[in-house]
Write a protein that holds these residues in place. Structure first.
Motif, PDB file in Angstrom:
ATOM      1  N   ASN A 288      50.222  52.397  47.856  1.00 26.69           N
ATOM      2  CA  ASN A 288      50.315  50.944  48.005  1.00 26.69           C
ATOM      3  C   ASN A 288      51.405  50.367  47.110  1.00 26.69           C
ATOM      4  O   ASN A 288      52.146  49.464  47.513  1.00 26.69           O
ATOM      5  CB  ASN A 288      48.972  50.287  47.673  1.00 26.69           C
ATOM      6  CG  ASN A 288      47.907  50.574  48.710  1.00 26.69           C
ATOM      7  OD1 ASN A 288      48.208  51.021  49.807  1.00 26.69           O
ATOM      8  ND2 ASN A 288      46.661  50.334  48.359  1.00 26.69           N
ATOM      9  N   ALA A 289      51.507  50.883  45.875  1.00 22.64           N
ATOM     10  CA  ALA A 289      52.502  50.372  44.933  1.00 22.64           C
ATOM     11  C   ALA A 289      53.927  50.670  45.417  1.00 22.64           C
ATOM     12  O   ALA A 289      54.837  49.859  45.242  1.00 22.64           O
ATOM     13  CB  ALA A 289      52.284  50.983  43.555  1.00 22.64           C
ATOM     14  N   LEU A 290      54.127  51.834  46.055  1.00 20.26           N
ATOM     15  CA  LEU A 290      55.453  52.229  46.512  1.00 20.26           C
ATOM     16  C   LEU A 290      55.850  51.526  47.802  1.00 20.26           C
ATOM     17  O   LEU A 290      56.984  51.063  47.948  1.00 20.26           O
ATOM     18  CB  LEU A 290      55.513  53.748  46.714  1.00 20.26           C
ATOM     19  CG  LEU A 290      55.389  54.629  45.463  1.00 20.26           C
ATOM     20  CD1 LEU A 290      55.345  56.091  45.860  1.00 20.26           C
ATOM     21  CD2 LEU A 290      56.535  54.364  44.498  1.00 20.26           C
ATOM     22  N   THR A 291      54.932  51.458  48.760  1.00 18.67           N
ATOM     23  CA  THR A 291      55.274  50.993  50.108  1.00 18.67           C
ATOM     24  C   THR A 291      54.877  49.554  50.381  1.00 18.67           C
ATOM     25  O   THR A 291      55.300  48.980  51.380  1.00 18.67           O
ATOM     26  CB  THR A 291      54.603  51.888  51.167  1.00 18.67           C
ATOM     27  OG1 THR A 291      53.178  51.732  51.073  1.00 18.67           O
ATOM     28  CG2 THR A 291      54.957  53.345  50.945  1.00 18.67           C
ATOM     29  N   GLY A 292      54.037  48.982  49.513  1.00 19.48           N
ATOM     30  CA  GLY A 292      53.547  47.635  49.786  1.00 19.48           C
ATOM     31  C   GLY A 292      52.433  47.619  50.793  1.00 19.48           C
ATOM     32  O   GLY A 292      51.941  46.565  51.184  1.00 19.48           O
ATOM     33  N   ALA A 293      52.019  48.800  51.255  1.00 20.51           N
ATOM     34  CA  ALA A 293      50.914  48.874  52.219  1.00 20.51           C
ATOM     35  C   ALA A 293      49.613  48.523  51.521  1.00 20.51           C
ATOM     36  O   ALA A 293      49.524  48.517  50.307  1.00 20.51           O
ATOM     37  CB  ALA A 293      50.830  50.266  52.835  1.00 20.51           C
ATOM     38  N   ARG A 294      48.611  48.251  52.282  1.00 21.15           N
ATOM     39  CA  ARG A 294      47.325  47.874  51.723  1.00 21.15           C
ATOM     40  C   ARG A 294      46.241  48.775  52.282  1.00 21.15           C
ATOM     41  O   ARG A 294      45.322  48.321  52.951  1.00 21.15           O
ATOM     42  CB  ARG A 294      47.017  46.397  52.048  1.00 21.15           C
ATOM     43  CG  ARG A 294      47.936  45.434  51.327  1.00 21.15           C
ATOM     44  CD  ARG A 294      47.644  45.378  49.842  1.00 21.15           C
ATOM     45  NE  ARG A 294      48.535  44.472  49.144  1.00 21.15           N
ATOM     46  CZ  ARG A 294      49.578  44.851  48.427  1.00 21.15           C
ATOM     47  NH1 ARG A 294      49.884  46.137  48.328  1.00 21.15           N
ATOM     48  NH2 ARG A 294      50.334  43.979  47.801  1.00 21.15           N
ATOM     49  N   GLN A 295      46.402  50.079  52.063  1.00 19.79           N
ATOM     50  CA  GLN A 295      45.356  50.996  52.477  1.00 19.79           C
ATOM     51  C   GLN A 295      44.139  50.790  51.597  1.00 19.79           C
ATOM     52  O   GLN A 295      44.238  50.294  50.482  1.00 19.79           O
ATOM     53  CB  GLN A 295      45.843  52.443  52.370  1.00 19.79           C
ATOM     54  CG  GLN A 295      47.020  52.763  53.268  1.00 19.79           C
ATOM     55  CD  GLN A 295      46.703  52.613  54.733  1.00 19.79           C
ATOM     56  OE1 GLN A 295      45.559  52.697  55.140  1.00 19.79           O
ATOM     57  NE2 GLN A 295      47.724  52.367  55.541  1.00 19.79           N
ATOM     58  N   GLN A 296      42.971  51.172  52.107  1.00 21.04           N
ATOM     59  CA  GLN A 296      41.737  50.990  51.346  1.00 21.04           C
ATOM     60  C   GLN A 296      41.763  51.837  50.079  1.00 21.04           C
ATOM     61  O   GLN A 296      42.084  53.011  50.099  1.00 21.04           O
ATOM     62  CB  GLN A 296      40.524  51.381  52.190  1.00 21.04           C
ATOM     63  CG  GLN A 296      39.211  51.161  51.462  1.00 21.04           C
ATOM     64  CD  GLN A 296      38.044  51.653  52.272  1.00 21.04           C
ATOM     65  OE1 GLN A 296      38.212  52.164  53.360  1.00 21.04           O
ATOM     66  NE2 GLN A 296      36.855  51.514  51.740  1.00 21.04           N
ATOM     67  N   VAL A 297      41.455  51.210  48.959  1.00 18.80           N
ATOM     68  CA  VAL A 297      41.409  51.892  47.677  1.00 18.80           C
ATOM     69  C   VAL A 297      40.031  51.696  47.082  1.00 18.80           C
ATOM     70  O   VAL A 297      39.507  50.589  47.055  1.00 18.80           O
ATOM     71  CB  VAL A 297      42.468  51.325  46.702  1.00 18.80           C
ATOM     72  CG1 VAL A 297      42.411  52.057  45.376  1.00 18.80           C
ATOM     73  CG2 VAL A 297      43.858  51.430  47.302  1.00 18.80           C
ATOM     74  N   GLY A 298      39.416  52.764  46.628  1.00 22.42           N
ATOM     75  CA  GLY A 298      38.097  52.653  46.012  1.00 22.42           C
ATOM     76  C   GLY A 298      37.963  53.658  44.879  1.00 22.42           C
ATOM     77  O   GLY A 298      38.623  54.693  44.876  1.00 22.42           O
ATOM     78  N   ASN A 299      37.124  53.344  43.921  1.00 21.84           N
ATOM     79  CA  ASN A 299      36.934  54.236  42.780  1.00 21.84           C
ATOM     80  C   ASN A 299      35.858  55.261  43.107  1.00 21.84           C
ATOM     81  O   ASN A 299      34.818  55.314  42.477  1.00 21.84           O
ATOM     82  CB  ASN A 299      36.554  53.424  41.539  1.00 21.84           C
ATOM     83  CG  ASN A 299      36.526  54.280  40.289  1.00 21.84           C
ATOM     84  OD1 ASN A 299      37.043  55.396  40.277  1.00 21.84           O
ATOM     85  ND2 ASN A 299      35.910  53.784  39.242  1.00 21.84           N
TER      86      ASN A 299
ATOM     87  N   LYS B 105      48.523  59.087  55.822  1.00 24.67           N
ATOM     88  CA  LYS B 105      49.034  57.765  56.167  1.00 24.67           C
ATOM     89  C   LYS B 105      50.499  57.699  55.775  1.00 24.67           C
ATOM     90  O   LYS B 105      50.928  58.339  54.817  1.00 24.67           O
ATOM     91  CB  LYS B 105      48.233  56.673  55.449  1.00 24.67           C
ATOM     92  CG  LYS B 105      46.764  56.651  55.831  1.00 24.67           C
ATOM     93  CD  LYS B 105      46.026  55.560  55.075  1.00 24.67           C
ATOM     94  CE  LYS B 105      44.573  55.481  55.519  1.00 24.67           C
ATOM     95  NZ  LYS B 105      43.808  56.673  55.119  1.00 24.67           N
ATOM     96  N   GLN B 106      51.268  56.920  56.501  1.00 26.75           N
ATOM     97  CA  GLN B 106      52.708  56.901  56.316  1.00 26.75           C
ATOM     98  C   GLN B 106      53.195  55.497  56.011  1.00 26.75           C
ATOM     99  O   GLN B 106      52.729  54.513  56.574  1.00 26.75           O
ATOM    100  CB  GLN B 106      53.415  57.448  57.563  1.00 26.75           C
ATOM    101  CG  GLN B 106      54.926  57.545  57.416  1.00 26.75           C
ATOM    102  CD  GLN B 106      55.554  58.284  58.576  1.00 26.75           C
ATOM    103  OE1 GLN B 106      54.865  58.930  59.355  1.00 26.75           O
ATOM    104  NE2 GLN B 106      56.870  58.202  58.698  1.00 26.75           N
ATOM    105  N   GLY B 107      54.151  55.391  55.093  1.00 26.49           N
ATOM    106  CA  GLY B 107      54.802  54.124  54.774  1.00 26.49           C
ATOM    107  C   GLY B 107      56.238  54.395  54.379  1.00 26.49           C
ATOM    108  O   GLY B 107      56.665  55.553  54.243  1.00 26.49           O
ATOM    109  N   THR B 108      57.029  53.348  54.197  1.00 27.93           N
ATOM    110  CA  THR B 108      58.439  53.516  53.837  1.00 27.93           C
ATOM    111  C   THR B 108      58.830  52.545  52.734  1.00 27.93           C
ATOM    112  O   THR B 108      58.199  51.506  52.550  1.00 27.93           O
ATOM    113  CB  THR B 108      59.355  53.285  55.051  1.00 27.93           C
ATOM    114  OG1 THR B 108      59.161  51.946  55.532  1.00 27.93           O
ATOM    115  CG2 THR B 108      59.059  54.274  56.162  1.00 27.93           C
ATOM    116  N   PHE B 109      59.862  52.893  52.007  1.00 33.90           N
ATOM    117  CA  PHE B 109      60.505  51.958  51.095  1.00 33.90           C
ATOM    118  C   PHE B 109      61.958  52.384  50.929  1.00 33.90           C
ATOM    119  O   PHE B 109      62.327  53.538  51.194  1.00 33.90           O
ATOM    120  CB  PHE B 109      59.778  51.897  49.743  1.00 33.90           C
ATOM    121  CG  PHE B 109      59.951  53.109  48.874  1.00 33.90           C
ATOM    122  CD1 PHE B 109      60.979  53.183  47.933  1.00 33.90           C
ATOM    123  CD2 PHE B 109      59.083  54.183  48.981  1.00 33.90           C
ATOM    124  CE1 PHE B 109      61.129  54.302  47.130  1.00 33.90           C
ATOM    125  CE2 PHE B 109      59.230  55.303  48.178  1.00 33.90           C
ATOM    126  CZ  PHE B 109      60.260  55.369  47.251  1.00 33.90           C
TER     127      PHE B 109
END
Length: 762
Positions: free
Chosen positions: A21-32, A41-45
């Motif tokens: 998420n930090a690299l691509t700006g995507a908002r995939q589900q994050v949980g502890n 999952k794929q994203g770009t920057f």
């Protein structure tokens, strides 16, 4: 623009998706908790004139493919050959996390280690010499704190683009073994090393999978009893794609757990030589040290890691308070007796605060949609367009959107539980319960993601079953996660509770949750005793440290999930509501029936003694006419046809229409009831909430509401969930089975409850 591919890999709960998420700006589900990412999952920057494709791989502890998510990760790394593998490592658990790093290096992958959670390590008094660790491992090491997206992430980005002296540009790196990352060779002792070299030679001579993996790594997988490699070897040796043909053998055990058969099939030179080496080594290790090759290899890997860490890489400033805070909390929160009690209290408190603090926003939305309906009633002339806008759109979709504050509050508290690490403790505590019903502790997370506490979705819950290694336990979990209270079911429960049990809303919502879990576990026990029989597997789970959720993270999760709910209501639910409005409106009354109402209207006008009597009589007649149109519509006829059966569960024809629409999406039940009630109303100047309308509708009573809640809880999942379940199960027959079994099971429960309640006078 130069394009490069970066794969993010690491242990579960190491922060891969957070970094993604930090690299691509995507908002995939994050949980502890472990097991959030169940497929890549794929994203770009873009950076410094380069475009980077970033792949977020499922979490895995090993490159031995024991479960589906581990196969996804390994197959991608082997077949796609990314330009760089960024191995996210938990700095506070360095020894355990570096085990996977070592396997990446043994595989000859170009690796950069992102040393994540440096803040957690610091709080635990752990200091790490980054330069020495990088030098001893022979790979770049970059310290980061992924959760805030700042500390160290910039340095990691610079390493990708070559701005950092630690690493040449990704685009200049070779695929496969890299100059900065030579193929690591570890000594596993004389006996294992000798067998390893012999198998490696055979692999090279036969060119077995050498186009995918290094030969030494393939030899290691043989020694580690890797099921996928063994299966491929048997297919290669036997010339068959039907798996191992040796299951009926009578000679001795192969490493894959089946007996070898004395036949020409088993005497292919390639596999026969490897099998003989494995058999000889295994017997020797059992006789001398009472161990096996897989355990010896694991021991030597950890020994290699410890030898590196002991060279001044890690120093500890022991602070008992900082080191044991999570353990001390767990002594209470996961206690055998107190833990479940606290868990029940937390869930009840979640519902209590959700209902009480969302009451005013819900009232505001009720007023808004009531005002909107009244305004449209004033502006538009009587006719089908007016009916469509008010009954089909405003009352249909508005009935669903009216629950947005409740949904938002629910997601807010669930996000806090996720990010704090408490949900992992829920899985740990429920493992003891799940084992009784033939399931696995790893089944808990799919249940929670599907709405086990409230507000989830069956689709990610179904996909999360990939973390289960046992096919039988996975299938039993797949078939029962749709019983959880997903976000689509919540509006139905909240509507019925508000209509008939307003004084005890939190208690009834808690009971709805309890019943859904109990029903799912009982059905799972039935499945494990019948269609998916087999032994249960042991449960091992890493409990992440407790963390204070960030305001930003909680708000992002809450907004995204709420927005998904709103978007679904404004698209899918809107379309279905309009369609159902048409089915509940057309073809209209036959001429003779319409003439009858017109004649009655004239008689009332002529005979009414005063204006009040006239208004009351005309209002009653108009309601009767609206109900007649509804009953004579296409949907009304279908609902009436089912009523002879559904009446045993207390369902009239209008409920039948709503439940049929619920096969597409469960929110449609609310929108359909809103449309049906609206079509029966004529006074738009005094709008009422749908809950109040239901409570005043003839034939509805608390027992009807309970029966409907039970049926909604357990009957067939929505269409999208059925498609996903069929895909994960590998056959459409399981999707059909789920629809039929769940609906019959739900109807039997609803009939039992309604008939028993009626006999007892409720």
């Amino acid at each position: 623009m130069i394009s490069s591919t970066i794969a993010l890999a690491g242990n579960p709960n190491s922060g891969k998706t957070t970094l993604f998420n930090a690299l691509t700006g995507a908002r995939q589900q994050v949980g502890n908790y472990p097991g959030v990412t169940v497929e890549k999952k794929q994203g770009t920057f873009s950076l410094n004139g380069r475009e980077f494709n970033v792949i977020d791989l499922p979490g895995t502890y090993s490159l031995s493919a024991y479960s589906l998510e581990e196969m996804v990760a390994r197959d991608y790394l082997a077949l796609e050959k990314p330009d760089m593998v960024v191995n996210i490592v938990d700095a506070s658990n360095l020894e355990r996390n570096l085990y996977l790093s070592l396997q990446f290096m043994e595989m000859g992958l170009p690796v950069c280690i992102a040393l994540n959670m440096m803040d957690v390590a610091d709080k635990r008094g752990i200091s790490i010499d980054i330069e020495k660790l990088s030098s001893l491992l022979g790979v770049p090491v970059v310290p980061i704190v992924a959760r805030n997206g700042k500390n160290g992430v910039k340095a990691l980005l610079e390493s990708f683009s070559g701005a950092s002296p630690q690493l040449p540009p990704v685009s200049d790196r070779k695929q496969g073994a890299d100059l900065l990352n030579p193929l690591v060779s570890i000594s596993y002792g004389n006996d294992v090393d000798e067998a390893l070299m012999e198998i490696e030679k055979i692999v090279v001579e036969n060119r077995f999978l050498t186009d995918r993996y290094p030969a030494r790594w393939i030899a290691l997988k043989f020694l580690e009893n890797d099921e996928q490699i063994l299966k491929l070897a048997l297919e290669y040796g036997h010339g068959t794609d039907n798996g191992c043909p040796c299951r009926d053998c009578e000679h001795r055990m192969l490493p894959c757990g089946v007996e070898q058969r004395e036949s020409d099939l088993c005497r292919h030179p390639f596999f026969q030589k490897i099998d003989q080496i494995l058999f000889t080594l295994t017997q020797h290790l059992e006789d001398t040290i009472e161990s096996d090759p897989e355990a010896v290899i694991a021991d030597h890997r950890y020994g290699y890691i410890r030898s590196i860490l002991k060279q001044g890489v890690v120093s500890r400033n022991y602070n008992e308070e900082r080191l044991q805070i999570s353990d001390r909390m767990d002594m209470i929160l996961t206690h055998r007796l107190m833990g479940p009690v606290i868990m029940g209290f937390i869930i009840y408190a979640l519902y209590y605060f959700t209902f009480n603090y969302s009451e005013r926003p819900v009232a505001w939305l009720d007023f808004l949609f009531g005002w909107l309906g009244g305004t449209v009633d004033t502006l538009l002339p009587d006719g089908q367009l007016k009916s469509l806008v008010i009954s089909g759109v405003i009352d249909g979709v508005g009935g669903v959107l009216g629950f947005v504050p409740l949904i938002m509050y629910m997601f807010f508290f669930i996000s806090i539980l996720e990010d704090s690490g408490y949900l992992a403790r829920v899985a740990f505590m429920l493992d003891r319960v799940f084992r009784v019903f033939g399931l696995h502790g790893s089944s808990v997370m799919p249940f929670i993601l599907s709405g086990g506490i409230a507000g989830g979705c069956a689709v990610p819950g179904i996909m999360a079953t990939r973390t289960l290694k046992s096919p039988r336990e996975r299938m039993a979990t797949l078939l029962t996660v749709p019983f959880m209270n997903c976000g689509a079911k919540l509006p139905v429960f909240m509507l019925l509770i508000a209509a008939f049990f307003e004084a005890h809303r939190a208690f009834f919502m808690f009971m709805v949750t309890f019943i859904s879990w109990l029903g799912a576990l009982l059905v799972a026990k039935f499945f494990r005793a019948t269609i998916v029989r087999g032994e249960s597997t042991p449960f091992i789970m890493e409990l992440p440290p407790y963390r204070l959720p960030t305001v930003r993270g909680v708000l992002i999760h809450t907004f995204e999930r709420t927005w998904q709910y709103i978007k679904k209501a404004g698209t899918v639910i809107l379309g279905i509501s309009v369609l159902l409005w048409a089915m509940m409106t057309f073809p209209g009354l036959p001429d003779e029936k319409a003439d009858m109402f017109e004649n009655q209207k004239r008689e009332i006008i002529e005979s009414s003694p005063d204006e009040d009597s006239l208004f009351f009589a005309l209002d009653t007649l108009e309601k009767s006419r609206a109900q007649a149109i509804l009953q004579h519509s296409f949907a009304g006829r279908a609902g009436k046809a089912m009523e002879s059966v559904s009446e045993y569960a207390g369902f009239d024809w209008r409920i039948n229409i709503a439940l049929v629409g619920g096969f597409a999406a469960k929110e449609v039940i609310v929108s359909t009831l809103g449309t049906a009630c609206s079509l029966g109303e004529t006074d738009a100047e005094e709008p009422e909430s749908l809950a109040k309308k239901l409570s005043e509708t003839p034939g509805w009573r608390p027992l009807t509401a309970i029966s409907l809640m039970i049926f909604t809880m357990f009957y067939a999942p929505c269409f999208v969930s059925v498609v996903c379940l069929s895909k994960e199960a590998g056959s459409w027959k399981w999707g059909v089975f789920t629809v039929v079994f769940n609906t019959l099971f739900a109807f039997m429960l609803a009939v039992l409850i309604y008939q028993a309640g009626s006999m007892m006078g409720f």
